[in-house]
Design a protein around this motif. Structure first.
Motif, PDB file in Angstrom:
ATOM      1  N   GLY A  19       0.839  -1.199   0.000  1.00 18.92           N
ATOM      2  CA  GLY A  19       0.000   0.000   0.000  1.00 18.92           C
ATOM      3  C   GLY A  19       0.867   1.238   0.000  1.00 18.92           C
ATOM      4  N   THR A  20       1.255   1.682  -1.190  1.00 16.42           N
ATOM      5  CA  THR A  20       2.230   2.769  -1.307  1.00 16.42           C
ATOM      6  C   THR A  20       1.717   4.058  -0.668  1.00 16.42           C
ATOM      7  OG1 THR A  20       2.871   1.782  -3.414  1.00 16.42           O
ATOM      8  CG2 THR A  20       3.743   3.989  -2.914  1.00 16.42           C
ATOM      9  N   GLU A  21       2.611   4.707   0.093  1.00 13.29           N
ATOM     10  CA  GLU A  21       2.331   6.039   0.630  1.00 13.29           C
ATOM     11  C   GLU A  21       3.415   6.990   0.136  1.00 13.29           C
ATOM     12  OE1 GLU A  21       1.953   5.871   4.942  1.00 13.29           O
ATOM     13  OE2 GLU A  21       1.065   3.865   4.838  1.00 13.29           O
ATOM     14  N   ASN A  66       1.705   3.359   7.667  1.00 12.34           N
ATOM     15  CA  ASN A  66       2.079   1.943   7.732  1.00 12.34           C
ATOM     16  C   ASN A  66       3.593   1.841   7.890  1.00 12.34           C
ATOM     17  OD1 ASN A  66       2.589  -0.753   7.331  1.00 12.34           O
ATOM     18  ND2 ASN A  66       1.328  -0.949   5.484  1.00 12.34           N
ATOM     19  N   SER A  67       4.036   1.315   9.014  1.00 15.73           N
ATOM     20  CA  SER A  67       5.479   1.271   9.286  1.00 15.73           C
ATOM     21  C   SER A  67       6.219   0.380   8.290  1.00 15.73           C
ATOM     22  CB  SER A  67       5.728   0.790  10.717  1.00 15.73           C
ATOM     23  OG  SER A  67       5.259  -0.531  10.866  1.00 15.73           O
ATOM     24  N   LYS A  68       5.491  -0.549   7.652  1.00 13.62           N
ATOM     25  CA  LYS A  68       6.142  -1.383   6.633  1.00 13.62           C
ATOM     26  C   LYS A  68       6.569  -0.538   5.436  1.00 13.62           C
ATOM     27  CE  LYS A  68       3.739  -5.745   7.629  1.00 13.62           C
ATOM     28  NZ  LYS A  68       2.677  -6.675   7.156  1.00 13.62           N
ATOM     29  N   LEU A 104      10.403  -0.001   3.998  1.00 13.78           N
ATOM     30  CA  LEU A 104      10.763  -0.222   2.585  1.00 13.78           C
ATOM     31  C   LEU A 104      11.456   1.003   2.009  1.00 13.78           C
ATOM     32  CD1 LEU A 104       8.148  -1.971   0.246  1.00 13.78           C
ATOM     33  CD2 LEU A 104      10.544  -2.537   0.636  1.00 13.78           C
ATOM     34  N   LYS A 105      10.977   2.178   2.374  1.00 14.10           N
ATOM     35  CA  LYS A 105      11.608   3.414   1.891  1.00 14.10           C
ATOM     36  C   LYS A 105      13.044   3.488   2.391  1.00 14.10           C
ATOM     37  CE  LYS A 105       7.652   5.789   0.500  1.00 14.10           C
ATOM     38  NZ  LYS A 105       7.327   6.882  -0.434  1.00 14.10           N
ATOM     39  N   ILE A 106      13.215   3.241   3.690  1.00 17.23           N
ATOM     40  CA  ILE A 106      14.547   3.287   4.290  1.00 17.23           C
ATOM     41  C   ILE A 106      15.483   2.291   3.607  1.00 17.23           C
ATOM     42  CG2 ILE A 106      15.834   2.725   6.396  1.00 17.23           C
ATOM     43  CD1 ILE A 106      13.430   3.944   7.964  1.00 17.23           C
TER      44      ILE A 106
END
Lengths: 201, 201
Positions: free
Chosen positions: B28-30, B176-178, B182-184
């Motif tokens: 779920g991309t943010e 969403n911490s997931k 993923l960004k990190i």
DNA sequence: ATGTTTCCACCTAGGTGAAAACTT
DNA sequence: AAGTTTTCACCTAGGTGGAAACAT
């Protein structure tokens, strides 16, 4: 008709940082050239007037040999001397300002900076940087070319501008320490070499 | 005549980093939006084929509302839920790829990166960044427009491309911490937050 | 409560001159 | 001896997510 289209010879360019250039020129401007490419400092920063706001233009920077001589720094005298004829000139590369092509309105809205032009002594450079001979004198030249006619520099409508104070000698290491000091004082990227008390921020 | 000019419907775009986009999309991309403007990560990186090498094109990125809903992160369930109708959509700004206009040959030579597009929640933004509503879902859309005819998007020759895996919800802080992880893991600028052992360099 | 803004340490990316190493 | 190349510490410039402060 009150609003007349500007003629090519109505175009006026002003060197915005002329004072800085003159400070360098009075000492004898040097520009470092490296294999990987080096920016020029000062940069050529111009203001344009008299363009047709609706017309499209390309801005070019060219570095032409200023004379037919090769130079050498004479440390004892603190001056440059001619030591012979110049190396044969290479086919001159030009730097196209990255905003090109853009409208006259665009070029007149804000200063035109040739910040990112790079000079090199690498004869086999593949980046499109401008190739110069070390210990030779060069004169920057600006061309303003109405776009869309496909003629580019050969177009009779192209205008050329020269600011004599932007002349410089290409070097691989600074010869005159006064030039190095001036660079350190004014180039923000050389801030790390500033001694306290002469921080121009 | 063996060499025929490509038709508009011969143009093909490929999302080069589709795998990365899909990794995000499956969670779920943010995308963070800030007042001062924020880049998107991942970026839209495309390869183009089937352009007329000699013709001139403009590439645009647009972010259109993906649906008519406003969302809320449901932390207990770990999922997004619709909490009502969307805010009224603003006049959509588009990001013109900075190489535009350029030849078909240019666009096909190397990947086309919309690296520098910025998104903001500042309704009064003066930078030209794309303005989004927080907690709303958006779908990136690419337009390829033959230049020089003055019709732009209304031109019948314009081609539009949508990659569903690039859909995202705009947020001012990650929900969403997931997604944050993923960004990190993948954004080099967030390397400072990586824990040892998951350094993708 | 919930969402936004500001600030910050930590990065990427790359432009400086000086000094050392290298070449001829 | 003279000029070039490489390397380096020190900058500018700006993109990250997190934490804390702020707003509603």
């Amino acid at each position: 008709n009150a609003t007349e289209k500007p003629h090519a010879n109505d175009i006026r360019l002003t060197l915005q940082n002329a004072t800085l250039w003159k400070d360098f020129h009075s000492i004898g401007t040097e520009m470092i050239i490296t294999k990987s490419g080096r920016r020029m400092f000062p940069q050529c920063r111009l203001a344009a007037k008299g363009l047709d706001p609706a017309a499209s233009y390309i801005f070019l920077l060219e570095l032409i040999p200023a004379d037919g001589s090769k130079y050498k720094w004479h440390a004892e005298a603190g001056s440059w001397e001619v030591i012979g004829p110049a190396e044969p000139a290479l086919p001159s590369r030009t730097y196209i300002h990255p905003d090109s092509p853009a409208s006259g309105a665009h070029w007149m809205r804000a200063p035109i900076s040739f910040l990112k032009v790079k000079v090199t002594n690498n004869m086999t450079d593949q980046h499109g940087y401008i190739i110069l001979h070390s210990m030779h004198k060069y004169q920057p030249r600006i061309h303003v070319i109405p776009a869309g006619d496909g003629h580019l520099l050969s177009s009779p409508a192209a205008s050329t501008f020269v600011f004599p104070e932007t002349e410089f000698i290409a070097v691989t290491a600074y010869q005159n320490s006064k030039i190095a000091s001036l660079k350190i004082d004014h180039n923000p990227y050389a801030k790390g070499f500033r001694k306290d008390g002469r921080n121009h921020k």
